[in-house]
Design a protein around this motif. Structure first.
Motif: not given
Length: 465
Positions: A409-413, A425-426, A448-452, A454-457
């Motif tokens: 459930h970790i998605t690439v941004i 994004q930044a 970047g990455y999100t988990y479910k 939630k933005v991790i980075r």
């Protein structure tokens, strides 16, 4: 007559089929920008958002107050993910009647289009992944033989792709298919056609191209069949339980139940000399799915000892039953007294405390592992010799890393070429580019990455204008 909706998520849209009088109509609904950026059927946040939005559209736009859904899913969706999808859908007020794979929906369309009796390979090529399955079609039956591949694909080599099972990589040498049917993203389909020809110069089948919309048209046949439309009553869909191996565990006992070729509905009977009593006040029964080298828990049931103690120290029979909706039940039978106990093995939902602790733990882990994934990404992005075996190894390692992230459930941004989103994004730089609309991401400097959800980075991006 009940309302049954065919639903297929394809790239940035939800494709829908429904009964309109005596005919079948199809339409599409554009997903919200926030959802389509990182949509995944196995991501709780984006799936919930998409289903709630669709439920509102179906009720307000189309007047469907009471309906059920037949959902087309990527071929890597097994028993565990099917149960997860049903559970999330129920929370959104939507009932999933059945899930079928995208390749089966395509096979249904080919069956109606050709009207011939054939063995075919149906292939769905998305911008992100590739799926290949084999089917027998004709004589009123659409029967899955096996699923061979469903994973991320770099658009180049097939031999190094992540096949479902160890024997899958021999697909093009052993298949008896007469036609390879391609559908999906047309650019990627043409890349796949060239990759097949490079892989095997003497391919034993013809290649036919179809559009992504044909998948929802094929799916509509099953939806219409569920509505008891006479023209489709005689068509039988024969699916498999899962593209992966299914096991059951009772405390320390671990037993194989279904293979990837097992057709649904299915039931198997196993023998167990006895249940080994645990040291805690309950006995734990788990259903497992083996995805390549991973053992994933599908469901978990804890039975108090006072309800199961009559089964201790006795030879038992275990009957495991799976229906067409991939719901699983277990019957424990005492061979001497014929006393039995039936247990429904449903997807276990973590409580909020467990979810919070899990999110915190995995967020820390993701941040620790990201520098390694970044290095692999940079190596792949700037490599200029894809035939070099070292480069090929890095590409495979990067693809494997992305697969593992997605399954957890970790998605690439990313977002190159799309409007800038400050939530995900930044902006590290701004440039002038008349060829792009204002506030558009020109380049992604770091994913970047999100988990479910939630933005991790956040993704580090260059924004045009």
């Amino acid at each position: 007559m009940k309302n049954v909706i065919g639903l297929h998520f394809w790239e940035s849209k939800a494709l829908i089929s429904f009964l309109n009088g005596d005919s079948i109509s199809t339409t599409e609904i554009e997903l919200s920008y926030e959802v389509k950026r990182s949509f995944s059927l196995t991501n709780e946040y984006t799936l919930t958002s998409a289903l709630k939005y669709l439920d509102r559209c179906l009720r307000e736009k189309f007047g469907f107050d009471d309906y059920e859904v037949v959902l087309a899913v990527p071929d890597y969706i097994g028993v565990r993910d099917s149960g997860f999808i049903r559970m999330i859908a129920a929370k959104c007020g939507m009932k999933i009647l059945r899930t079928i794979s995208e390749t089966m929906a395509l096979a249904a369309y080919v069956y109606l289009d050709t009207g011939e009796e054939l063995t075919i390979l149906t292939t769905v090529v998305n911008t992100d992944y590739l799926s290949i399955s084999e089917y027998d079609i004709g004589k009123g039956k659409i029967k899955k033989i096996d699923t061979y591949l469903s994973s991320r694909w770099d658009g180049k080599d097939i031999a190094n792709s992540l096949f479902i099972n160890s024997y899958s990589s021999r697909l093009f040498d052993t298949t008896i298919a007469e036609t390879l049917c391609l559908a999906g993203n047309m650019v990627r389909c043409m890349e796949f056609e060239q990759a097949v020809k490079r892989y095997s110069r003497n391919i034993p089948f013809e290649i036919a191209m179809f559009e992504a919309n044909h998948i929802i048209e094929g799916l509509s046949i099953l939806a219409a069949k569920e509505c008891d439309i006479g023209a489709f009553d005689d068509i039988e869909f024969v699916d498999t339980t899962s593209p992966y191996d299914i096991f059951i565990g009772i405390n320390d006992t671990f037993l194989p139940v279904f293979s990837p070729e097992t057709k649904v509905p299915a039931m198997t009977r196993l023998s167990l000399p006895r249940i080994v009593e645990s040291k805690v006040p309950y006995e734990t029964i788990r259903l497992f799915e083996k995805k390549k080298d991973e053992i994933l828990t599908v469901s978990e049931v804890k039975i108090p000892k006072d309800k199961i103690e009559s089964f201790y120290r006795k030879p038992l029979s275990l009957s495991v039953d799976i229906d067409e909706a991939k719901n699983t039940t277990l019957e424990i039978l005492d061979n001497d007294t014929m006393r039995s106990m039936t247990v429904s093995l449903v997807v276990k939902e973590d409580d909020e405390t467990e979810k919070s602790e899990e999110a915190e733990d995995i967020s820390h882990f993701i941040k620790e592992i990201l520098p390694i994934i970044d290095n692999l990404e940079y190596a792949v992005r700037f490599s200029n010799n894809d035939d070099n075996p070292y480069i090929k190894g890095m590409i495979q390692s990067y693809q494997k890393a992305l697969d593992i992230l997605e399954k957890n459930h970790i998605t690439v941004i990313t977002g190159e070429g799309e409007p800038f989103d400050y939530n995900l994004q930044a902006a590290v730089s701004h440039v002038d580019d008349p060829s792009l609309p204002d506030n558009t991401v020109k380049q992604v400097m770091q994913s970047g990455y999100t988990y479910k959800g939630k933005v991790i980075r956040p993704a580090a991006v260059v924004v045009a204008n």
